[in-house]
Design a protein around this motif. Sequence first.
Motif, PDB file in Angstrom:
ATOM      1  N   ILE A 171       1.967  17.987  -6.228  1.00  0.00           N
ATOM      2  CA  ILE A 171       1.762  18.216  -4.872  1.00  0.00           C
ATOM      3  C   ILE A 171       2.632  16.595  -4.154  1.00  0.00           C
ATOM      4  CG2 ILE A 171      -1.082  18.555  -5.059  1.00  0.00           C
ATOM      5  CD1 ILE A 171      -1.697  15.896  -5.116  1.00  0.00           C
ATOM      6  N   ALA A 172       2.550  17.204  -2.616  1.00  0.00           N
ATOM      7  CA  ALA A 172       3.125  16.134  -1.344  1.00  0.00           C
ATOM      8  C   ALA A 172       2.369  15.018  -1.400  1.00  0.00           C
ATOM      9  CB  ALA A 172       3.266  16.919  -0.288  1.00  0.00           C
ATOM     10  N   ARG A 173       3.448  14.196  -1.814  1.00  0.00           N
ATOM     11  CA  ARG A 173       3.516  12.682  -1.695  1.00  0.00           C
ATOM     12  C   ARG A 173       3.201  12.342   0.315  1.00  0.00           C
ATOM     13  NH1 ARG A 173      -0.182  12.561  -5.865  1.00  0.00           N
ATOM     14  NH2 ARG A 173       0.734  12.463  -7.667  1.00  0.00           N
ATOM     15  N   GLY A 174       2.667  11.239   0.320  1.00  0.00           N
ATOM     16  CA  GLY A 174       3.339  11.227   1.582  1.00  0.00           C
ATOM     17  C   GLY A 174       2.198  10.350   2.993  1.00  0.00           C
ATOM     18  N   ILE A 175       2.827  10.915   3.965  1.00  0.00           N
ATOM     19  CA  ILE A 175       2.337   9.527   4.841  1.00  0.00           C
ATOM     20  C   ILE A 175       0.791  10.840   4.885  1.00  0.00           C
ATOM     21  CG2 ILE A 175       2.166   8.790   6.957  1.00  0.00           C
ATOM     22  CD1 ILE A 175       3.839   6.937   5.527  1.00  0.00           C
ATOM     23  N   ALA A 176      -0.494  10.354   4.782  1.00  0.00           N
ATOM     24  CA  ALA A 176      -1.637  10.799   5.349  1.00  0.00           C
ATOM     25  C   ALA A 176      -0.842  11.602   6.837  1.00  0.00           C
ATOM     26  CB  ALA A 176      -2.917  10.375   4.815  1.00  0.00           C
ATOM     27  N   LEU A 181       1.736   4.570  10.142  1.00  0.00           N
ATOM     28  CA  LEU A 181       3.102   4.019   9.759  1.00  0.00           C
ATOM     29  C   LEU A 181       3.122   2.990   9.195  1.00  0.00           C
ATOM     30  CD1 LEU A 181       6.731   5.315  10.863  1.00  0.00           C
ATOM     31  CD2 LEU A 181       5.417   6.354   9.059  1.00  0.00           C
ATOM     32  N   GLU A 182       2.394   2.543  10.193  1.00  0.00           N
ATOM     33  CA  GLU A 182       2.702   0.725   9.759  1.00  0.00           C
ATOM     34  C   GLU A 182       1.763   0.050   8.784  1.00  0.00           C
ATOM     35  OE1 GLU A 182       1.428  -2.401  12.825  1.00  0.00           O
ATOM     36  OE2 GLU A 182       0.609  -0.534  13.704  1.00  0.00           O
ATOM     37  N   TYR A 183       0.890   0.607   8.272  1.00  0.00           N
ATOM     38  CA  TYR A 183      -0.269   0.206   7.094  1.00  0.00           C
ATOM     39  C   TYR A 183       0.020   0.707   5.794  1.00  0.00           C
ATOM     40  CZ  TYR A 183      -3.189  -1.442  11.127  1.00  0.00           C
ATOM     41  OH  TYR A 183      -2.916  -2.442  12.445  1.00  0.00           O
ATOM     42  N   ALA A 184       0.928   1.972   6.313  1.00  0.00           N
ATOM     43  CA  ALA A 184       1.469   2.489   4.632  1.00  0.00           C
ATOM     44  C   ALA A 184       2.009   1.619   3.896  1.00  0.00           C
ATOM     45  CB  ALA A 184       2.390   3.595   4.642  1.00  0.00           C
ATOM     46  N   ASP A 185       2.373   1.804   2.912  1.00  0.00           N
ATOM     47  CA  ASP A 185       2.686   1.151   1.347  1.00  0.00           C
ATOM     48  C   ASP A 185       3.546   1.153   1.532  1.00  0.00           C
ATOM     49  OD1 ASP A 185       2.766   2.380  -1.415  1.00  0.00           O
ATOM     50  OD2 ASP A 185       1.775   3.155  -0.022  1.00  0.00           O
ATOM     51  N   MET A 187       6.340   1.663  -1.196  1.00  0.00           N
ATOM     52  CA  MET A 187       6.919   2.437  -2.183  1.00  0.00           C
ATOM     53  C   MET A 187       6.138   4.212  -1.572  1.00  0.00           C
ATOM     54  SD  MET A 187       6.146   2.073  -5.890  1.00  0.00           S
ATOM     55  CE  MET A 187       5.786   4.302  -6.886  1.00  0.00           C
ATOM     56  N   THR A 188       5.258   4.643  -0.834  1.00  0.00           N
ATOM     57  CA  THR A 188       4.949   5.876  -0.494  1.00  0.00           C
ATOM     58  C   THR A 188       5.575   5.967   1.149  1.00  0.00           C
ATOM     59  OG1 THR A 188       2.308   5.227  -0.238  1.00  0.00           O
ATOM     60  CG2 THR A 188       3.227   7.304   1.196  1.00  0.00           C
ATOM     61  N   LEU A 189       5.835   5.152   2.033  1.00  0.00           N
ATOM     62  CA  LEU A 189       6.914   5.264   3.162  1.00  0.00           C
ATOM     63  C   LEU A 189       8.546   5.424   2.834  1.00  0.00           C
ATOM     64  CD1 LEU A 189       7.100   5.145   6.127  1.00  0.00           C
ATOM     65  CD2 LEU A 189       7.165   2.187   5.636  1.00  0.00           C
ATOM     66  N   ALA A 190       8.784   4.852   1.809  1.00  0.00           N
ATOM     67  CA  ALA A 190      10.036   4.912   1.198  1.00  0.00           C
ATOM     68  C   ALA A 190      10.676   6.300   0.629  1.00  0.00           C
ATOM     69  CB  ALA A 190      10.101   4.108  -0.622  1.00  0.00           C
ATOM     70  N   ARG A 191       9.278   6.754  -0.250  1.00  0.00           N
ATOM     71  CA  ARG A 191       9.451   8.479  -0.952  1.00  0.00           C
ATOM     72  C   ARG A 191       8.975   9.381   0.122  1.00  0.00           C
ATOM     73  NH1 ARG A 191       6.169   8.567  -6.508  1.00  0.00           N
ATOM     74  NH2 ARG A 191       5.855  11.254  -6.827  1.00  0.00           N
ATOM     75  N   SER A 192       8.107   8.763   1.079  1.00  0.00           N
ATOM     76  CA  SER A 192       8.088   9.896   2.362  1.00  0.00           C
ATOM     77  C   SER A 192       9.371   9.717   3.601  1.00  0.00           C
ATOM     78  CB  SER A 192       7.493   9.550   3.211  1.00  0.00           C
ATOM     79  OG  SER A 192       7.575   8.838   4.345  1.00  0.00           O
ATOM     80  N   ILE A 193       9.937   8.867   3.261  1.00  0.00           N
ATOM     81  CA  ILE A 193      12.046   9.076   3.922  1.00  0.00           C
ATOM     82  C   ILE A 193      12.765   9.793   3.235  1.00  0.00           C
ATOM     83  CG2 ILE A 193      13.315   8.053   4.709  1.00  0.00           C
ATOM     84  CD1 ILE A 193      11.320   6.113   5.526  1.00  0.00           C
ATOM     85  N   ALA A 194      12.620   9.053   1.715  1.00  0.00           N
ATOM     86  CA  ALA A 194      13.905  10.452   1.047  1.00  0.00           C
ATOM     87  C   ALA A 194      12.788  11.714   0.470  1.00  0.00           C
ATOM     88  CB  ALA A 194      13.530   9.484  -0.140  1.00  0.00           C
ATOM     89  N   LYS A 195      11.818  11.915   0.411  1.00  0.00           N
ATOM     90  CA  LYS A 195      11.704  13.070   0.441  1.00  0.00           C
ATOM     91  C   LYS A 195      11.100  14.000   1.691  1.00  0.00           C
ATOM     92  CE  LYS A 195      11.718  13.168  -3.905  1.00  0.00           C
ATOM     93  NZ  LYS A 195      12.313  13.848  -4.765  1.00  0.00           N
TER      94      LYS A 195
END
Lengths: 206, 206
Positions: A171-176, A181-185, A187-195
């Motif tokens: 399943i997709a990971r990313g910002i809910a 954005l500012e409260y996202a951790d 790793m999630t933020l980095a991965r959501s940009i990469a993907k």
Amino acid sequence: MIFSSKLIEDAVQEFSRLPGIGKKTALRMVLQLLKMDEQEVDEFTGAVSRMRHGIRFCKECHNVADSEVCVVCVNPGRNRNQICVVENIRDVIAIESTQQFSGLYHVLGGILSPLDGVGPEQLNLSTLHQRVKNNEVSELIMALSPTIEGDTTVYYIARQLKDLPVTITTIARGIAFGGELEYADEMTLARSIAKRLPIDNYVTMK
Amino acid sequence: MIFSSKLIEDAVQEFSRLPGIGKKTALRMVLQLLKMDEQEVDEFTGAVSRMRHGIRFCKECHNVADSEVCVVCVNPGRNRNQICVVENIRDVIAIESTQQFSGLYHVLGGILSPLDGVGPEQLNLSTLHQRVKNNEVSELIMALSPTIEGDTTVYYIARQLKDLPVTITTIARGIAFGGELEYADEMTLARSIAKRLPIDNYVTMK
């Protein structure tokens, strides 16, 4: 706490064995049950008792079932080519409640966690292997927690099934949705940009 | 929420009738019960059922009891000259848990609240009058909530019993132990200054 009734003390004791229930909350529940009609309390205890004694686990997917096979597996309208692999029953309820998934499930009954003594033999992995081998399963959707244990389990299953003609996705990971954005951790933020997704794709997914 | 089992759905439904329990918390409890042995669940439902069917109310003080008279009233070591008047059973449990009060209780079953339709005839007032009249009660300690309804009830009882030789007192109001002065409400703080105690008295009370 000093109760002036053994009957109430016993009931409070039993309630406080449930998760997240302390003595005070247990007492509040017990006093509420005391206010209810005897018949209503019989319905309460009856439902709990029937649930515990009557519940079965689906022989196909290990989901909870009222008979030999669960309502999902028995439903002819479900897509039998897709199997969503989840950790436990709660995840099945969460995904079913979205009403967006029409495939089948496979409940592992846990995730690999050597520290907690959970190895491959404790999970429902052999039945998963059998299902993929014997049926026309084209896709396994791994819906496990985004933790080290979850990822380990995904890799373990992927390796185990690597010789079978099945696509494994997660399943997709990313910002809910609704998340800031500012409260996202990180790793999630980095991965959501990469993907990141093309806009068209994003719009159709919504 | 979509459960794939009617048995679980029914049990969750019953649990969510309890105070402060939503669907998600109810599900967590139900899944915990599912993990427990059948025998443990039978103990749970048995304790609840025995409590509801077996509970009685003390014919003396209206406290909960396992037999005709509650454990407090039946105890020969209690001081029969003092009766502590409380709103409900929960207050009895709270006061008993302090292990500082050795008298008897009288549970009113509510407080006067005309807005909620609670008048004198809904409360256990006539039995209180009888107890004071027929027994050697020298002091009634009013331990009711410090609200308008609580104070009204205190005055009502005081007027009703004014011809009987009984002293009526109320529990002390003031700043709680460990409470910070600056967070106390104005009324409590004002009253705690007006009703200040001599140091000697304060030390012996501790």
